[in-house]
Enzyme design. Structure first.
Site, mmCIF file in Angstrom:
data_model
loop_
_atom_site.group_PDB
_atom_site.id
_atom_site.type_symbol
_atom_site.label_atom_id
_atom_site.label_comp_id
_atom_site.label_asym_id
_atom_site.label_seq_id
_atom_site.Cartn_x
_atom_site.Cartn_y
_atom_site.Cartn_z
ATOM 1 N N ASP A 1 -11.018 -13.483 -10.825
ATOM 2 C CA ASP A 1 -9.665 -12.965 -11.079
ATOM 3 C C ASP A 1 -9.543 -11.837 -9.889
ATOM 4 O O ASP A 1 -8.513 -11.253 -9.894
ATOM 5 C CB ASP A 1 -9.658 -12.239 -12.344
ATOM 6 C CG ASP A 1 -9.460 -13.069 -13.625
ATOM 7 O OD1 ASP A 1 -9.240 -14.410 -13.255
ATOM 8 O OD2 ASP A 1 -9.704 -12.724 -14.643
ATOM 9 N N LYS B 1 -8.350 -6.698 -21.555
ATOM 10 C CA LYS B 1 -8.001 -7.952 -22.556
ATOM 11 C C LYS B 1 -9.093 -8.815 -22.631
ATOM 12 O O LYS B 1 -9.553 -9.503 -23.956
ATOM 13 C CB LYS B 1 -6.835 -8.690 -22.003
ATOM 14 C CG LYS B 1 -7.271 -9.536 -20.796
ATOM 15 C CD LYS B 1 -5.693 -10.247 -20.435
ATOM 16 C CE LYS B 1 -6.146 -11.320 -19.469
ATOM 17 N NZ LYS B 1 -6.903 -12.513 -19.724
ATOM 18 N N SER C 1 -15.411 -23.422 -16.520
ATOM 19 C CA SER C 1 -14.772 -21.939 -17.256
ATOM 20 C C SER C 1 -15.915 -21.672 -17.896
ATOM 21 O O SER C 1 -16.198 -22.114 -18.686
ATOM 22 C CB SER C 1 -13.353 -21.949 -17.844
ATOM 23 O OG SER C 1 -13.272 -21.074 -18.507
#
Length: 447
Positions: free
Chosen positions: A323, A52, A175
């Site tokens: 992640d 993704k 981020s």
């Protein structure tokens, strides 16, 4: 290419577009509990989803490149990619990206440089995830963005227009999606873009992935020093593009391999390359010391087997692959490996506060994990009495997928609201069943 001028390629996208809204509402109103039992033997070939991270970048770059020629091939069929496709297809005044953080950041920058006015919003959790750093950077370039609610958070009202570009300072320790969002619009800015990253740069592999993909589409973009990236005003070019499968999703199969009792276990994962630019390809190295051997075979597939080499303790900095944290934490506690993990600061602003979510759910399994300063996660092996309660997923796909393999050491493990996996790996439970994992369901229906 404007949102309203998308050609047939977008309309011919996979099945995710069919009944997308109805499927999403169904998942939100039905919250089943899955009870999971492992197979006696772990063998099989697994179809991983497309990445993704790569899909979402490819869609934004493809849209910025001009008239559609051919969509990238092997697009992800996950929720996070579907919301971008839906926005491009329907061009609504209000774009609701749900819980898709990547879509929120990338679409904010994209809409800022494309004519038209839109409100960009998402779930309640999304409306509490900060976006002020990205908005401030875009405003410095002249973007017309205002807050519809609380300052610094979505929803956003964006009035798109051509921007000149220039030199921008932006924190590197937040981020990396802020940085990637800015970089991808660089080639369409009149004067290009120079980003100066302040502080410690985290998740650098994701920035490198963005730059690599931009160059694949003809952009002139690269690091000029350890903390500065320059994008020159050279337009994107259209060409065929094949998206690699997802290394983040592969990590859950590594976890199962590490935890299975089957000494001859073998899992083949499709569509992964040895030279992957995905940061989470680090899973192969981490799991090499947690009992899993990786072999690359012909046809871009990976074979996992047990190697029985396990470290007595693991200290690791996840600054470049956050992640993977939940997967590695779950693996270590299941194998009784104490750990000290740092570089976790971005986990506080993910789909949920992943640090607190992990602590709370691990306590249900009798595992007491501590948080030190700077959000470090530490486990010294301390355990308490398990509660036996189902694992909650907090609308976070990685909570469901990282805890599911624990059924290999805790048969009958219960997971509430497991359908959150559609955010990145819609066929996760189906693939588990294919290799013999037994999953039974008890429905909890919300009124």
């Amino acid at each position: 290419m404007h949102l309203g001028t998308i050609k047939n390629g977008f309309l011919g996208l996979p099945v995710i577009l069919c009944n997308y809204v109805n499927d999403y509402k169904h998942r939100m109103n039905h919250s089943p509990i899955y009870y999971i039992n492992p197979p006696k033997a772990l063998r099989g070939t697994v179809q991983l989803p497309a990445s993704k991270s790569i899909s979402n970048r490819a869609l934004i770059i493809h849209a910025l490149a001009g008239e559609a020629v051919a969509l990238p091939q092997n697009l992800s069929d996950c929720d996070d990619t579907a919301v971008i496709i839906k926005a491009f297809r329907d061009n609504p005044e209000v774009i609701d990206i749900g819980a898709a953080g990547t879509a929120m950041r990338f679409m904010t920058a994209y809409l800022a440089v494309r004519p038209g006015e839109h409100v960009l919003t998402g779930t309640k959790r999304m409306q509490h995830r900060p976006i002020g750093i990205l908005v401030n950077a875009l405003r410095q370039l002249g973007a017309d963005i205002s807050y519809e609610g609380e300052e610094g958070f979505p929803p956003l009202r964006i009035k798109g227009k051509p921007l000149d570009g220039g030199i921008i300072d932006i924190p590197g320790n937040m981020s990396s999606q802020y940085i990637s969002a800015m970089l991808m619009i660089g080639p369409v800015l009149k004067n290009g873009l120079e980003l100066r990253l302040k502080g410690n740069v985290i998740s650098r592999p994701y920035i490198d992935l963005t730059l690599w993909m931009m160059r694949e589409f003809g952009a002139d973009a690269d690091w000029t020093s350890g903390d500065t990236v320059v994008v020159r005003p050279k337009p994107y070019e259209q060409h065929d593009y094949l998206i690699e499968n997802d290394w983040s999703s592969a990590s859950y199969w590594y976890e199962m391999m590490a935890l299975t009792d089957d000494p001859d276990a073998e899992i083949r994962l499709s569509g992964l390359t040895d030279g992957s630019k995905q940061g989470d390809s680090a899973a192969r190295y981490i799991f090499s010391i947690l009992g899993v051997k990786t072999t690359f075979s012909k046809g871009d597939s990976v074979v996992l087997r047990k190697n029985n080499r396990v470290v007595p303790r693991l200290d690791y900095d996840f600054v470049n692959s956050p992640d993977l944290v939940q997967t590695i934490v779950a693996t270590c506690v299941a194998k009784g490996i104490p750990f000290y993990f740092h570089g976790l600061q971005t986990l506080k602003i993910k789909e949920t506060d992943r640090i607190e979510a992990m602590r709370h759910e691990l306590r249900k399994l009798g595992v007491v994990v501590e948080v030190k300063e700077n959000f470090d996660l530490v486990w010294d092996g301390t355990r308490s009495e398990p509660t036996g309660e189902p694992i909650d997923t907090y609308e976070d796909h990685r909570m469901a997928m990282s805890f599911a393999p624990l059924a290999f050491v805790r048969p009958g493990l219960a997971i509430r609201n497991p359908l959150v996996v559609t955010k990145s790996y819609p066929r996760f439970w189906e693939e588990l069943r294919k290799v013999g994992v037994e999953i039974t369901e008890s429905s909890e229906i919300k009124e």
